[in-house]
Enzyme design. Structure first.
Site, mmCIF file in Angstrom:
data_model
loop_
_atom_site.group_PDB
_atom_site.id
_atom_site.type_symbol
_atom_site.label_atom_id
_atom_site.label_comp_id
_atom_site.label_asym_id
_atom_site.label_seq_id
_atom_site.Cartn_x
_atom_site.Cartn_y
_atom_site.Cartn_z
ATOM 1 N N LYS A 159 0.833 -1.204 0.000
ATOM 2 C CA LYS A 159 0.000 0.000 0.000
ATOM 3 C C LYS A 159 0.878 1.269 0.000
ATOM 4 C CE LYS A 159 -3.833 -2.292 2.538
ATOM 5 N NZ LYS A 159 -4.663 -2.243 3.780
ATOM 6 N N TYR A 205 -12.548 -2.860 -2.571
ATOM 7 C CA TYR A 205 -13.061 -2.900 -1.196
ATOM 8 C C TYR A 205 -14.592 -2.884 -1.130
ATOM 9 C CZ TYR A 205 -8.426 -2.269 0.950
ATOM 10 O OH TYR A 205 -7.143 -2.435 1.390
ATOM 11 N N PHE A 208 -15.572 3.719 7.912
ATOM 12 C CA PHE A 208 -14.234 4.144 7.477
ATOM 13 C C PHE A 208 -14.029 3.995 5.967
ATOM 14 C CE2 PHE A 208 -14.004 -0.269 8.981
ATOM 15 C CZ PHE A 208 -13.478 -0.910 7.864
ATOM 16 N N ARG A 249 -0.993 -14.381 4.646
ATOM 17 C CA ARG A 249 -1.749 -13.720 5.730
ATOM 18 C C ARG A 249 -0.981 -13.833 7.062
ATOM 19 N NH1 ARG A 249 -6.401 -10.420 4.838
ATOM 20 N NH2 ARG A 249 -7.032 -10.937 6.947
ATOM 21 N N THR A 283 -5.184 -7.531 10.951
ATOM 22 C CA THR A 283 -5.608 -6.298 10.288
ATOM 23 C C THR A 283 -5.258 -5.053 11.101
ATOM 24 O OG1 THR A 283 -7.456 -7.545 9.352
ATOM 25 C CG2 THR A 283 -7.615 -5.151 9.262
ATOM 26 N N ARG A 327 2.620 -6.182 9.383
ATOM 27 C CA ARG A 327 1.732 -5.157 9.919
ATOM 28 C C ARG A 327 2.084 -4.796 11.356
ATOM 29 N NH1 ARG A 327 -4.013 -7.501 7.547
ATOM 30 N NH2 ARG A 327 -4.022 -6.356 5.588
ATOM 31 N N ASN A 331 -1.883 -0.343 7.379
ATOM 32 C CA ASN A 331 -1.203 -1.597 7.720
ATOM 33 C C ASN A 331 -0.317 -2.145 6.607
ATOM 34 O OD1 ASN A 331 -3.280 -2.309 6.084
ATOM 35 N ND2 ASN A 331 -4.442 -3.438 7.623
ATOM 36 N N HIS A 350 -1.855 -5.333 1.673
ATOM 37 C CA HIS A 350 -3.112 -6.079 1.526
ATOM 38 C C HIS A 350 -2.754 -7.515 1.153
ATOM 39 C CE1 HIS A 350 -7.068 -7.352 0.142
ATOM 40 N NE2 HIS A 350 -6.437 -7.881 -0.893
ATOM 41 N N GLU A 404 -9.886 -10.707 -6.885
ATOM 42 C CA GLU A 404 -8.911 -9.617 -6.814
ATOM 43 C C GLU A 404 -7.829 -9.733 -7.887
ATOM 44 O OE1 GLU A 404 -9.394 -8.775 -2.013
ATOM 45 O OE2 GLU A 404 -7.557 -9.701 -2.741
HETATM 46 N N1 UDP Z 1 -9.610 -1.177 7.987
HETATM 47 C C1 UDP Z 1 -9.643 -0.126 8.872
HETATM 48 N N2 UDP Z 1 -10.389 -0.226 10.022
HETATM 49 C C2 UDP Z 1 -11.079 -1.360 10.337
HETATM 50 C C3 UDP Z 1 -11.035 -2.439 9.447
HETATM 51 C C4 UDP Z 1 -10.285 -2.318 8.281
HETATM 52 O O1 UDP Z 1 -9.030 0.896 8.616
HETATM 53 O O2 UDP Z 1 -11.727 -1.393 11.402
HETATM 54 C C5 UDP Z 1 -8.839 -1.076 6.733
HETATM 55 C C6 UDP Z 1 -7.461 -1.711 6.833
HETATM 56 O O3 UDP Z 1 -6.531 -0.940 6.082
HETATM 57 C C7 UDP Z 1 -7.695 -3.071 6.212
HETATM 58 C C8 UDP Z 1 -8.704 -2.742 5.119
HETATM 59 O O4 UDP Z 1 -9.532 -1.740 5.693
HETATM 60 O O5 UDP Z 1 -6.507 -3.663 5.723
HETATM 61 C C9 UDP Z 1 -9.562 -3.914 4.665
HETATM 62 O O6 UDP Z 1 -10.229 -4.463 5.766
HETATM 63 P P1 UDP Z 1 -10.357 -6.035 5.977
HETATM 64 O O7 UDP Z 1 -11.327 -6.269 7.088
HETATM 65 O O8 UDP Z 1 -10.626 -6.715 4.674
HETATM 66 O O9 UDP Z 1 -8.905 -6.455 6.535
HETATM 67 P P2 UDP Z 1 -7.689 -7.216 5.820
HETATM 68 O O10 UDP Z 1 -8.278 -8.293 4.945
HETATM 69 O O11 UDP Z 1 -6.935 -6.176 5.017
HETATM 70 O O12 UDP Z 1 -6.864 -7.773 6.932
HETATM 71 MG MG MG Z 2 -9.779 -8.250 3.569
#
Ligand code: UDP
Ligand code: MG
Length: 171
Positions: free
Chosen positions: A12, A52, A60, A95, A101, A112, A126, A129, A140
């Site tokens: 990112k 997204y 958010f 992951r 996350t 992260r 973080n 992705h 994706e």
């Molecule tokens: N995100 C955030 N606040 C939250 C949840 C997610 O800012 O409470 C952002 C964060 O950058 C995250 C992205 O939204 O990586 C996508 O969210 P997801 O739940 O899919 O998490 P990921 O799969 O990236 O771990």
């Molecule tokens: Mg996700």
């Protein structure tokens, strides 16, 4: 049983701005997975929304679109580095190396955990992705890459003759 998988990784804009590309690729290489595609992309609002879409009702969401487009990090960082990793259990392995996350919950030895932060507006910056399941990975990868940009035949493809399509070519 282990399964051969593919997964999408995005470094990112914060990862690029913090000059973490090398560190992140080194960390990911611990997985022994292979890189099957890679490119730098300027993220349009439409691409951000599509990527997204599942989060569109979250409070958010708008801030997240701004973040992934690099608009929090100055004009020079309006880009991401997109990668496709392939190999045994690719989704879970990436992951695990990426971490939770929320960077505050992430194990400090993960990408992260080591490099993420929470902005004053509450967005989790973080750094990377990573797709979280095979359906998401397929959606994706097809969103971010064209078939000829990946060195393997990951998904069925077809040849089409397209007329009236404007395309930039080298001159
Ligand atoms: N995100 C955030 N606040 C939250 C949840 C997610 O800012 O409470 C952002 C964060 O950058 C995250 C992205 O939204 O990586 C996508 O969210 P997801 O739940 O899919 O998490 P990921 O799969 O990236 O771990
Ligand atoms: Mg996700």
């Amino acid at each position: 049983m282990e399964t051969f998988e593919q997964t999408l990784v995005l470094i990112k804009p914060d990862g690029l701005k913090k000059s973490l590309t090398g560190n992140i690729l080194t960390k990911l290489s611990e997985s022994k997975l292979e890189i099957a595609g890679a490119k730098v992309i300027r993220v349009s609002k439409a691409l951000a929304e599509e990527h997204y879409y599942e989060l569109k009702d979250k409070p958010f969401f708008e801030e997240l679109l701004t973040y992934i487009q690099g608009k929090l990090h100055g004009e020079h960082y309006e880009r991401v580095l997109a990668l496709v990793y392939t190999g045994e259990d690719a989704i879970k392995r990436v992951r695990q190396i990426a971490g939770a996350t929320n960077p505050e919950d992430a194990d400090p030895t993960t990408i992260r955990g080591a490099y993420g932060r929470i902005t004053t507006k509450g967005v989790y910056e973080n750094v990377i992705h990573a797709s979280s399941n095979p359906e998401e990975a397929e959606r994706e990868i097809k969103l971010w890459f064209e078939p000829q940009e990946i060195v393997y035949d990951l998904y069925p493809k077809e040849e089409k003759v397209l007329n009236n399509v404007k395309k930039l070519v080298w001159k």
